[in-house]
Each structure stands twice: as structure tokens, then as C-alpha cells.
Write a protein that holds these residues in place. Structure first.
Motif, short mmCIF file in Angstrom:
data_model
loop_
_atom_site.label_atom_id
_atom_site.label_comp_id
_atom_site.label_asym_id
_atom_site.label_seq_id
_atom_site.Cartn_x
_atom_site.Cartn_y
_atom_site.Cartn_z
N LEU A 76 19.39 -34.61 37.37
CA LEU A 76 19.12 -33.77 36.21
C LEU A 76 20.38 -33.09 35.68
N ASP A 77 21.40 -32.94 36.51
CA ASP A 77 22.65 -32.33 36.06
C ASP A 77 23.36 -33.20 35.03
N SER A 78 23.15 -34.51 35.12
CA SER A 78 23.81 -35.42 34.19
C SER A 78 23.03 -35.58 32.88
N LYS A 79 21.85 -35.00 32.84
CA LYS A 79 21.02 -35.11 31.63
C LYS A 79 20.95 -33.75 30.96
N GLU A 80 21.29 -33.69 29.70
CA GLU A 80 21.20 -32.43 28.98
C GLU A 80 19.75 -32.05 28.73
N THR A 81 18.95 -33.05 28.38
CA THR A 81 17.52 -32.82 28.18
C THR A 81 16.78 -34.02 28.74
N LEU A 82 15.53 -33.80 29.08
CA LEU A 82 14.69 -34.92 29.52
C LEU A 82 14.09 -35.55 28.28
N SER A 83 14.54 -36.73 27.98
CA SER A 83 14.05 -37.40 26.77
C SER A 83 12.68 -38.00 27.02
N GLU A 84 11.99 -38.28 25.92
CA GLU A 84 10.66 -38.88 26.02
C GLU A 84 10.70 -40.29 26.56
N ASP A 85 11.84 -40.96 26.45
CA ASP A 85 11.92 -42.34 26.91
C ASP A 85 12.33 -42.44 28.39
N LEU A 86 12.43 -41.30 29.08
CA LEU A 86 12.72 -41.33 30.51
C LEU A 86 11.52 -41.91 31.24
N ASP A 87 11.74 -42.97 31.96
CA ASP A 87 10.66 -43.66 32.67
C ASP A 87 10.45 -43.01 34.03
N LEU A 88 9.51 -42.07 34.07
CA LEU A 88 9.24 -41.36 35.33
C LEU A 88 8.63 -42.27 36.38
N GLU A 89 7.97 -43.35 35.95
CA GLU A 89 7.40 -44.30 36.91
C GLU A 89 8.50 -44.95 37.75
N SER A 90 9.68 -45.12 37.16
CA SER A 90 10.77 -45.74 37.92
C SER A 90 11.40 -44.77 38.90
N THR A 91 10.91 -43.54 38.91
CA THR A 91 11.43 -42.55 39.85
C THR A 91 10.59 -42.49 41.11
N ALA A 92 9.64 -43.37 41.25
CA ALA A 92 8.79 -43.37 42.44
C ALA A 92 8.52 -44.80 42.89
N ILE A 93 8.39 -44.95 44.21
CA ILE A 93 8.01 -46.23 44.80
C ILE A 93 6.67 -45.99 45.48
N TYR A 94 5.62 -46.56 44.93
CA TYR A 94 4.26 -46.35 45.45
C TYR A 94 3.97 -47.37 46.54
N TYR A 95 3.30 -46.91 47.61
CA TYR A 95 3.07 -47.81 48.74
C TYR A 95 1.79 -47.47 49.48
N ASN A 96 1.33 -48.45 50.25
CA ASN A 96 0.25 -48.27 51.22
C ASN A 96 0.85 -48.49 52.61
N ASP A 97 0.54 -47.58 53.53
CA ASP A 97 1.08 -47.70 54.87
C ASP A 97 0.25 -48.67 55.71
N LYS A 98 0.67 -48.87 56.94
CA LYS A 98 0.04 -49.86 57.81
C LYS A 98 -1.44 -49.58 58.05
N GLU A 99 -1.81 -48.31 58.16
CA GLU A 99 -3.21 -47.96 58.39
C GLU A 99 -4.07 -48.30 57.17
N ASP A 100 -3.56 -47.99 55.98
CA ASP A 100 -4.28 -48.34 54.75
C ASP A 100 -4.42 -49.86 54.62
N VAL A 101 -3.36 -50.58 54.95
CA VAL A 101 -3.38 -52.04 54.88
C VAL A 101 -4.44 -52.59 55.84
N ALA A 102 -4.53 -52.01 57.03
CA ALA A 102 -5.53 -52.45 58.01
C ALA A 102 -6.94 -52.21 57.47
N ASP A 103 -7.17 -51.07 56.82
CA ASP A 103 -8.49 -50.79 56.22
C ASP A 103 -8.80 -51.77 55.09
#
Length: 177
Positions: A76-103
Motif C-alpha cells: 500500500l505504500d507504493s500506491k497513492e490511492t486504491l484504484s477501482e481496477d485493483l484486482d483484490l481477488e489476486s491478493t488471495a489464494i483460496y484453498y481446501n485443506d486435507k480434511e475438507d478434501v477428505a469430506d
């Protein structure tokens, strides 16, 4: 633009390394296998959710839309403002752990491809506005998408993918694009 999803199998060791340094991780480099559902995952989810209790529907939702994630930090220090085109989805890696996979494996392994085919109803998918809208048909050319045969093939692929992840105690990452 069409919406698709890719699932990736990642070993526990590679997952831990990714968790330690998510910004520097190339998912394709650590993935054992990936599986793409081009526009069809909502249909899979809808069919598998039929006549299921709330906990099972939640589990099915989680296959494609996991709630757990690893954050990638935004400088955030390198960004003066958070623009609308900032892809917040690319800021997270969504996953299921081993227990969820087993279920997930436990649920999916109890449904045969034939049972899945019986649950498929193109008219019902279209009437319920399942994405992509009004494209579902019963039968078509062998390579035609959005048919009973096509979705049953994708279900079989999903079962195989989740079974392999369970067998290897892998994490399953999910990216919607």
C-alpha cells in the motif's frame, strides 16, 4: 467474458512453502495437477446439491468457492490511492485443506456417474438460471458442451481429481477467472 474455474492439487510441503511466501509462488510450478471447468461448475454444483441437506450443500459450495485463503500482501505504500481496477481477488489464494478434501471425497464417491446423469435435467438448469444462462441441453454432438454427457464427463473428472487429492493428502486450490 465467461466465468471458469481451475482447481489445483498441491502437496502439503509445497503448500507450506507457498503459505510462507505467497507472493513469490507460481501455482503452476507447484501444482501436481489442475482441472479446468470452463463455465460448467455452477451446473455441477446445482446438480450435486439436489436433495441434499444444508451441510452437504455448503460442502459442495466449498469445492469451487473455498472460504479459507492465504493473503498476498499489497504494498500500500507504493500506491497513492486504491484504484477501482485493483484486482483484490489476486491478493488471495483460496484453498481446501486435507480434511475438507477428505469430506468432499466421501460425498462424491457415493454418487456414480449414472446417478449423476439421472439427476441432470437441462430444463431445470435453464429454469433456475444456472450459469451460463439458457444454454443447457439434453443431448447434442459428441463434443458439444452443456449436455448431459458433457457434464457427466466433468463430474467423473472431478471425482477422480478429488480422489487423487485425498489419496496424496493434497490441498486443493481454487481460482475463478
Amino acid at each position: 467474458m465467461s466465468q471458469s474455474i481451475t482447481l489445483y492439487r498441491v502437496s502439503q510441503e509445497d503448500f507450506e512453502a507457498m503459505k510462507a511466501n505467497p507472493a513469490e509462488t507460481e501455482i503452476l510450478n507447484i501444482s501436481k495437477e489442475n482441472l479446468v471447468f470452463p463455465q460448467t461448475f455452477e451446473g455441477l454444483k446445482f446438480i450435486l446439491s439436489k436433495e441434499q441437506d444444508e451441510a452437504t450443500v455448503s460442502l459442495l459450495e466449498q469445492i469451487f468457492y473455498p472460504e479459507t485463503y492465504i493473503s498476498k500482501e499489497i504494498d500500500l505504500d507504493s500506491k497513492e490511492t486504491l484504484s477501482e481496477d485493483l484486482d483484490l481477488e489476486s491478493t488471495a489464494i483460496y484453498y481446501n485443506d486435507k480434511e475438507d478434501v477428505a469430506d468432499m471425497h466421501a460425498f462424491l464417491s457415493n454418487i456414480s456417474v449414472e446417478q449423476f446423469k439421472q439427476l441432470y435435467d437441462a430444463k431445470e438448469l435453464n429454469e433456475n438460471g444456472v450459469y451460463p444462462y439458457n444454454v443447457w441441453i439434453e443431448e447434442g454432438a459428441p463434443d458439444r458442451a452443456f449436455t448431459r454427457k458433457h457434464l457427466a464427463r466433468e463430474f467423473a473428472d472431478l471425482k477422480e481429481f478429488i480422489a487423487a487429492a485425498k489419496t496424496d493428502n493434497d490441498y486443493v486450490l481454487s481460482f475463478v477467472w
